[in-house]
Design a protein around this motif. Structure first.
Motif, PDB file in Angstrom:
ATOM      1  N   ASP A 180      86.438  -2.155 -32.011  1.00 18.88           N
ATOM      2  CA  ASP A 180      87.714  -1.599 -31.568  1.00 18.88           C
ATOM      3  C   ASP A 180      87.745  -1.418 -30.057  1.00 18.88           C
ATOM      4  OD1 ASP A 180      90.238  -0.780 -32.176  1.00 18.88           O
ATOM      5  OD2 ASP A 180      89.715   1.277 -32.662  1.00 18.88           O
ATOM      6  N   ALA A 181      86.581  -1.035 -29.489  1.00 21.57           N
ATOM      7  CA  ALA A 181      86.515  -0.841 -28.038  1.00 21.57           C
ATOM      8  C   ALA A 181      86.626  -2.158 -27.277  1.00 21.57           C
ATOM      9  CB  ALA A 181      85.208  -0.137 -27.663  1.00 21.57           C
ATOM     10  N   GLY A 182      86.138  -3.253 -27.875  1.00 19.41           N
ATOM     11  CA  GLY A 182      86.092  -4.518 -27.158  1.00 19.41           C
ATOM     12  C   GLY A 182      87.197  -5.504 -27.459  1.00 19.41           C
ATOM     13  N   VAL A 183      87.902  -5.312 -28.584  1.00 16.41           N
ATOM     14  CA  VAL A 183      88.808  -6.366 -29.057  1.00 16.41           C
ATOM     15  C   VAL A 183      89.966  -6.635 -28.102  1.00 16.41           C
ATOM     16  CG1 VAL A 183      90.302  -4.847 -30.440  1.00 16.41           C
ATOM     17  CG2 VAL A 183      89.987  -7.249 -31.114  1.00 16.41           C
ATOM     18  N   LEU A 184      90.445  -5.610 -27.410  1.00 19.42           N
ATOM     19  CA  LEU A 184      91.575  -5.825 -26.500  1.00 19.42           C
ATOM     20  C   LEU A 184      91.145  -6.528 -25.216  1.00 19.42           C
ATOM     21  CD1 LEU A 184      94.634  -5.241 -26.406  1.00 19.42           C
ATOM     22  CD2 LEU A 184      94.105  -3.185 -25.101  1.00 19.42           C
ATOM     23  N   CYS A 200      94.164   4.492 -33.640  1.00 23.71           N
ATOM     24  CA  CYS A 200      92.790   3.993 -33.703  1.00 23.71           C
ATOM     25  C   CYS A 200      91.853   4.905 -32.912  1.00 23.71           C
ATOM     26  CB  CYS A 200      92.712   2.567 -33.169  1.00 23.71           C
ATOM     27  SG  CYS A 200      93.301   1.320 -34.340  1.00 23.71           S
ATOM     28  N   GLY A 201      92.335   5.447 -31.809  1.00 26.95           N
ATOM     29  CA  GLY A 201      91.538   6.403 -31.043  1.00 26.95           C
ATOM     30  C   GLY A 201      91.235   7.657 -31.853  1.00 26.95           C
ATOM     31  N   PHE A 202      92.234   8.158 -32.590  1.00 27.68           N
ATOM     32  CA  PHE A 202      91.996   9.300 -33.474  1.00 27.68           C
ATOM     33  C   PHE A 202      90.889   8.966 -34.484  1.00 27.68           C
ATOM     34  CE2 PHE A 202      96.610  11.064 -33.062  1.00 27.68           C
ATOM     35  CZ  PHE A 202      96.269  11.654 -31.859  1.00 27.68           C
ATOM     36  N   GLY A 203      90.966   7.765 -35.054  1.00 27.65           N
ATOM     37  CA  GLY A 203      89.962   7.357 -36.037  1.00 27.65           C
ATOM     38  C   GLY A 203      88.573   7.280 -35.444  1.00 27.65           C
ATOM     39  N   ILE A 204      88.461   6.668 -34.261  1.00 27.12           N
ATOM     40  CA  ILE A 204      87.159   6.535 -33.625  1.00 27.12           C
ATOM     41  C   ILE A 204      86.625   7.895 -33.192  1.00 27.12           C
ATOM     42  CG2 ILE A 204      85.959   5.568 -31.625  1.00 27.12           C
ATOM     43  CD1 ILE A 204      86.521   3.592 -33.895  1.00 27.12           C
ATOM     44  N   GLY A 205      87.511   8.813 -32.821  1.00 30.19           N
ATOM     45  CA  GLY A 205      87.071  10.171 -32.487  1.00 30.19           C
ATOM     46  C   GLY A 205      86.382  10.832 -33.665  1.00 30.19           C
ATOM     47  N   CYS A 206      86.931  10.662 -34.859  1.00 31.98           N
ATOM     48  CA  CYS A 206      86.304  11.209 -36.076  1.00 31.98           C
ATOM     49  C   CYS A 206      84.964  10.532 -36.347  1.00 31.98           C
ATOM     50  CB  CYS A 206      87.226  11.009 -37.277  1.00 31.98           C
ATOM     51  SG  CYS A 206      88.747  11.989 -37.253  1.00 31.98           S
ATOM     52  N   ILE A 207      84.947   9.202 -36.249  1.00 31.99           N
ATOM     53  CA  ILE A 207      83.729   8.435 -36.559  1.00 31.99           C
ATOM     54  C   ILE A 207      82.614   8.754 -35.569  1.00 31.99           C
ATOM     55  CG2 ILE A 207      82.782   6.090 -36.531  1.00 31.99           C
ATOM     56  CD1 ILE A 207      85.509   5.205 -37.771  1.00 31.99           C
ATOM     57  N   ALA A 208      82.942   8.751 -34.272  1.00 33.18           N
ATOM     58  CA  ALA A 208      81.928   9.008 -33.250  1.00 33.18           C
ATOM     59  C   ALA A 208      81.371  10.425 -33.348  1.00 33.18           C
ATOM     60  CB  ALA A 208      82.525   8.785 -31.860  1.00 33.18           C
ATOM     61  N   SER A 209      82.185  11.372 -33.809  1.00 31.40           N
ATOM     62  CA  SER A 209      81.738  12.753 -33.940  1.00 31.40           C
ATOM     63  C   SER A 209      80.818  12.939 -35.137  1.00 31.40           C
ATOM     64  CB  SER A 209      82.944  13.692 -34.095  1.00 31.40           C
ATOM     65  OG  SER A 209      83.789  13.633 -32.979  1.00 31.40           O
ATOM     66  N   ALA A 210      81.087  12.230 -36.222  1.00 31.08           N
ATOM     67  CA  ALA A 210      80.425  12.539 -37.490  1.00 31.08           C
ATOM     68  C   ALA A 210      79.272  11.620 -37.864  1.00 31.08           C
ATOM     69  CB  ALA A 210      81.469  12.543 -38.620  1.00 31.08           C
ATOM     70  N   VAL A 211      79.325  10.331 -37.494  1.00 30.16           N
ATOM     71  CA  VAL A 211      78.286   9.396 -37.948  1.00 30.16           C
ATOM     72  C   VAL A 211      76.884   9.786 -37.472  1.00 30.16           C
ATOM     73  CG1 VAL A 211      77.394   7.047 -37.665  1.00 30.16           C
ATOM     74  CG2 VAL A 211      79.734   7.401 -38.437  1.00 30.16           C
ATOM     75  N   PRO A 212      76.667  10.066 -36.160  1.00 30.70           N
ATOM     76  CA  PRO A 212      75.308  10.449 -35.755  1.00 30.70           C
ATOM     77  C   PRO A 212      74.809  11.707 -36.457  1.00 30.70           C
ATOM     78  CG  PRO A 212      76.633   9.857 -33.839  1.00 30.70           C
ATOM     79  CD  PRO A 212      77.567   9.973 -35.006  1.00 30.70           C
ATOM     80  N   GLY A 253      90.686   5.990 -42.293  1.00 35.97           N
ATOM     81  CA  GLY A 253      92.115   5.941 -42.634  1.00 35.97           C
ATOM     82  C   GLY A 253      92.990   5.744 -41.409  1.00 35.97           C
ATOM     83  N   PHE A 254      92.708   6.482 -40.343  1.00 37.42           N
ATOM     84  CA  PHE A 254      93.461   6.315 -39.096  1.00 37.42           C
ATOM     85  C   PHE A 254      93.353   4.883 -38.573  1.00 37.42           C
ATOM     86  CE2 PHE A 254      93.289  11.050 -38.251  1.00 37.42           C
ATOM     87  CZ  PHE A 254      94.659  11.222 -38.163  1.00 37.42           C
ATOM     88  N   ILE A 255      92.143   4.305 -38.671  1.00 32.73           N
ATOM     89  CA  ILE A 255      91.926   2.951 -38.156  1.00 32.73           C
ATOM     90  C   ILE A 255      92.795   1.942 -38.898  1.00 32.73           C
ATOM     91  CG2 ILE A 255      90.253   1.064 -37.997  1.00 32.73           C
ATOM     92  CD1 ILE A 255      89.745   3.092 -35.881  1.00 32.73           C
ATOM     93  N   CYS A 256      92.874   2.053 -40.203  1.00 30.86           N
ATOM     94  CA  CYS A 256      93.666   1.093 -40.990  1.00 30.86           C
ATOM     95  C   CYS A 256      95.132   1.107 -40.561  1.00 30.86           C
ATOM     96  CB  CYS A 256      93.548   1.406 -42.487  1.00 30.86           C
ATOM     97  SG  CYS A 256      91.922   1.029 -43.184  1.00 30.86           S
ATOM     98  N   ILE A 257      95.685   2.312 -40.364  1.00 23.98           N
ATOM     99  CA  ILE A 257      97.098   2.427 -39.952  1.00 23.98           C
ATOM    100  C   ILE A 257      97.265   1.914 -38.519  1.00 23.98           C
ATOM    101  CG2 ILE A 257      99.019   4.012 -39.569  1.00 23.98           C
ATOM    102  CD1 ILE A 257      97.699   5.868 -41.668  1.00 23.98           C
ATOM    103  N   GLY A 258      96.355   2.309 -37.629  1.00 22.98           N
ATOM    104  CA  GLY A 258      96.446   1.889 -36.235  1.00 22.98           C
ATOM    105  C   GLY A 258      96.292   0.390 -36.062  1.00 22.98           C
ATOM    106  N   ALA A 259      95.405  -0.223 -36.845  1.00 16.99           N
ATOM    107  CA  ALA A 259      95.211  -1.673 -36.758  1.00 16.99           C
ATOM    108  C   ALA A 259      96.472  -2.414 -37.184  1.00 16.99           C
ATOM    109  CB  ALA A 259      94.035  -2.103 -37.632  1.00 16.99           C
ATOM    110  N   ALA A 260      97.132  -1.910 -38.229  1.00 18.56           N
ATOM    111  CA  ALA A 260      98.365  -2.541 -38.699  1.00 18.56           C
ATOM    112  C   ALA A 260      99.463  -2.471 -37.635  1.00 18.56           C
ATOM    113  CB  ALA A 260      98.828  -1.862 -39.987  1.00 18.56           C
TER     114      ALA A 260
END
Length: 493
Positions: free
Chosen positions: A28-32, A115-127, A90-97
């Protein structure tokens, strides 16, 4: 579906689901970056004019991630680690569409925000999720380093896919939408597995769901609940929770910390170590790599190839720490690679600001960028993501995860927006900014980041205790036995 999985098999399935989420984070960070310079993309969003539009589209995603990461500090403990990641998917799926179907600047900005909201959740919780799933101290560093390597693999994948799809834009002008839509595939895979997986035993114990905590801890060990190893780790976690009951978090702790276990300092460090990471300049290179190589006089195709190669080299450099982080330690890796990155940045600035530019200076500049990515990938991608969650107290680990991710994203937004406009305004001289930050980062790590390698999450509590020799009666004998080496480490802080 995964209710019968135990031991290493269960851990690997969790790792795969989190790995997909972190690869999505990088993708998501690199695709644009690989399509934002194409006329077809610019035409689809109305050919916006002005120096700030594209940097805003690129960086608004980071700002959204930063604010959502702060939100995780509020709701993260109640929601849990697993559900926070699912919310992000969930945020990523909507943002990607929204992004893939965009026909205006407003729509793509809205998609980037979601998508930023989604990545904020992922980056906070995965580690935090993977750190708390560890049953041995030695597996925590390699696992989170592996997640970080997948993150950068996602960035490289995005640039190669962009490069492939961009070649067909002449015949199919809307082909740039395909790599943007692919973001959703990573999120669907991650969510499809996580929805059947449990949360961490430490989180279950912290919120009083003892039976579920017992079940997950037993499954992770692959042993019955009454086994000595399972009971020993459970007791260590429960002792840590009991000790933390005496500390009540408030925002002022981040500025004036007088707690026994230095809660404020640990949360502040979780934020700063990732805030500092981005000021080394890595995302200026990732987001604007095509633009940077074009500024050296290369055409769009060669610049796109060099950008993809750069991010592939970056990704490959992130894998060795999986095997070396427990041998070399977090602190030495971050310290020495800060200096290495600074030297590479200095060479790049010199080569790109010489009065007489030629083929040699151009390729030396390219080489310095590639070496920078290798050095950064080895020492500054994985260790900060490991360090932040592992130094945080259990009850406040969701706050540490949110602060760490927000530090990453606020500084990324500053560096991407400021760097993007700075490249247009002053060219390569803008990299003097991250050059100075590389050496400041080395000083920060040396003086403020004690070594945590080889310690369990509960032993790290004692590392930060102001009087480690004064252990409470509730603490297990193992901690008493560890008091001497921990005290020795504390004296070096």
């Amino acid at each position: 579906m995964f209710s019968k999985l135990n031991g290493r098999t269960l851990y690997r399935v969790m790792s795969a689901c989190c790995g997909s989420a972190f690869m999505l984070y990088g993708y998501d960070a690199g695709v644009l970056g690989g399509i934002q310079e194409t006329p077809q993309f610019r035409s689809a969003i109305g050919n916006p004019e002005g120096a700030y539009v594209i940097p805003i589209i690129a960086s608004i995603y980071n700002l959204a991630a930063a604010f959502m990461s702060l939100g995780v500090t509020i709701f993260g403990m109640k929601l849990g680690r697993r559900k926070t990641i699912l919310l992000g998917d969930g945020f990523i799926c909507i943002g990607a569409a929204l992004q893939a179907s965009t026909h205006s600047v407003g729509q793509i900005i809205a998609g980037r925000i979601l998508c930023g909201f989604g990545i904020g959740c992922i980056a906070s919780a995965v580690p935090t999720y993977m750190a708390e799933m560890s049953i041995e101290a030695k597996e925590r560093g390699p696992e989170i380093s592996y997640q970080g390597a997948l993150l950068i693999t996602g960035v490289a994948m995005a640039y190669w896919l962009d490069l492939g799809f961009v070649q067909g834009l002449g015949k199919y002008p809307d082909l740039w939408r395909a790599p943007i839509a692919l973001q959703a595939c990573f999120a669907i895979f991650s969510a499809g597995g996580l929805i059947f997986l449990p949360d961490t035993p430490r989180w279950y114990y912290a919120v009083g769901r003892m039976e579920e905590g017992d079940d997950v801890l037993s499954r992770l060990h692959g042993l019955p609940l009454d086994h000595e190893d399972v009971q020993s780790q459970k007791q260590e976690v429960m002792d840590s929770i009991e000790e933390e009951q005496n500390t009540h978090f408030n925002v002022w702790l981040l500025f004036w910390d007088n707690t026994e276990y230095q809660v404020g300092r640990r949360l502040r460090t979780s934020f700063l170590v990732l805030f500092v990471q981005q000021f080394l300049g890595i995302n200026m290179l990732v987001y604007f790599s095509v633009t940077i190589f074009k500024s050296l006089g290369y055409g769009l195709l060669l610049s796109s190839i060099l950008a993809a190669v750069m991010n592939t080299v970056f990704a490959l450099a992130c894998y060795p720490p999986i095997w070396y982080i427990e041998k070399l330690g977090r602190r030495p890796m971050m310290f020495w690679t800060s200096i290495g990155c600074g030297i590479c940045m200095l060479v790049y600035i010199i080569m790109t600001t010489l009065p007489n530019q030629n083929t040699a200076t151009g390729w030396v500049a390219v080489a310095s960028v590639l070496i920078y990515n290798i050095v950064f990938g080895f020492g500054w991608l994985g260790p900060p993501w490991v360090y932040g969650p592992e130094i945080a107290p259990l009850r406040y680990r969701h706050i540490a995860g949110g602060l760490a991710a927000s530090g990453e994203w606020f500084s990324t937004w500053i560096i991407v927006f400021g760097g993007g406009t700075g490249i247009d305004a002053v060219g390569p001289k803008i990299f003097i900014w991250p050059l100075l930050c590389c050496f400041l980062a080395a000083a920060y790590v040396w003086y403020y980041c004690p070594e945590t390698t080889g310690k369990t999450l509960e032993e790290i509590d004692i590392l930060f205790k102001r009087n480690p020799e004064k252990l409470s009666n509730g603490q297990i004998k193992k901690r008493s036995n560890d008091a001497s080496p921990i005290r020795a480490s504390t004296e070096k802080m």
